[in-house]
Scaffold this motif. Sequence first.
Motif, mmCIF file in Angstrom:
data_model
loop_
_atom_site.group_PDB
_atom_site.id
_atom_site.type_symbol
_atom_site.label_atom_id
_atom_site.label_comp_id
_atom_site.label_asym_id
_atom_site.label_seq_id
_atom_site.Cartn_x
_atom_site.Cartn_y
_atom_site.Cartn_z
ATOM 1 N N ASP A 1 12.938 39.917 33.370
ATOM 2 C CA ASP A 1 12.158 39.449 34.518
ATOM 3 C C ASP A 1 11.448 40.669 35.064
ATOM 4 O O ASP A 1 12.092 41.665 35.399
ATOM 5 N N GLU B 1 -1.343 36.047 40.547
ATOM 6 C CA GLU B 1 -0.627 34.839 40.091
ATOM 7 C C GLU B 1 -0.678 34.693 38.570
ATOM 8 O O GLU B 1 0.162 34.035 37.974
ATOM 9 N N LYS C 1 5.613 36.525 34.498
ATOM 10 C CA LYS C 1 6.784 36.994 35.256
ATOM 11 C C LYS C 1 7.867 37.531 34.330
ATOM 12 O O LYS C 1 8.847 38.108 34.777
ATOM 13 N N GLN C 2 7.687 37.283 33.044
ATOM 14 C CA GLN C 2 8.701 37.727 32.078
ATOM 15 C C GLN C 2 8.053 38.417 30.885
ATOM 16 O O GLN C 2 6.856 38.222 30.618
ATOM 17 N N GLU D 1 8.778 43.058 40.945
ATOM 18 C CA GLU D 1 7.595 42.800 41.798
ATOM 19 C C GLU D 1 6.587 43.935 41.690
ATOM 20 O O GLU D 1 5.381 43.728 41.605
ATOM 21 N N ILE E 1 4.636 43.702 38.468
ATOM 22 C CA ILE E 1 3.659 42.611 38.529
ATOM 23 C C ILE E 1 2.448 43.072 39.354
ATOM 24 O O ILE E 1 1.294 42.871 38.969
#
Length: 240
Positions: free
Chosen positions: A155, A172, A176-177, A158, A161
């Motif tokens: 994962d 967006e 996320k992985q 934050e 990302i």
Amino acid sequence: MKIVVVANFDSMSAEVAKMVCAQIQRKPNSVLGLATGSTPLGVYELLVEYHARGADFSKLTTFNLDEYVGLARDHPQSYHWYMQENLFSKVNIDPRRTFIPNGLAEDLEAECQRYEGLIKQAGGIDLQLLGIGTNGHIGFNEPGTGFGSITHVVDLAESTIRDNSRFFESIEEVPKQAISMGIKTIMQAKEIILMASGGSKADAIYATVHGPVTTAVPASVLQLHPAVTLVVDQAAASRL
Ligand code: F6R
């Protein structure tokens, strides 16, 4: 850990490209571990130039560190696409010997095991290139990842990302992985080059070199590897 401090991004790229070429000359059938992101772009550009001047990549095998989960191979932000665009399509590498985890696999766990097995079958990685995240990640092994980890589904943090959203239209859209080689997989490479450029990496580089060896800073594990070279520019080395 050997530390080479150079002036800027271009000299970092030149230094690392030279080291990679020396490896290929020494052992034409080397197994290389490759990274993506902004940091190795100059290295790949120079490897393409070396190839134009006669360097032979035809016997190499390559394994990329990671791939996003859920992006098709032809998605412009997938690492498959990145490697194709920046290196593979421009040198005489054999596509049957370039490996990148399949982030679209139905069974991601099985894909991780398959990938780890392929690295073993190839005899392990001779020379692994690494970039570093601002949070100290290597591959996509985020802070907290166990040092015994092998290729696994992660994962993304934050901060990762956020950092990587610069490549996407919006935050967006950032997956996320990812599938990433584990810390143990990376540490099994015979030789490792960690590259870093820019002031945003200075804290992570400081913690990698002078901090305690801790899963909170995944790159700090490199202190335990017998053959690591850090090639960092002055901005990234500013806290050393
Ligand atoms: C990429 C990878 C990551 C990056 C790191 C730095 O394959 O494994 O660990 O090396 O996120 O990224 P850049 O180079 O874009 O700053």
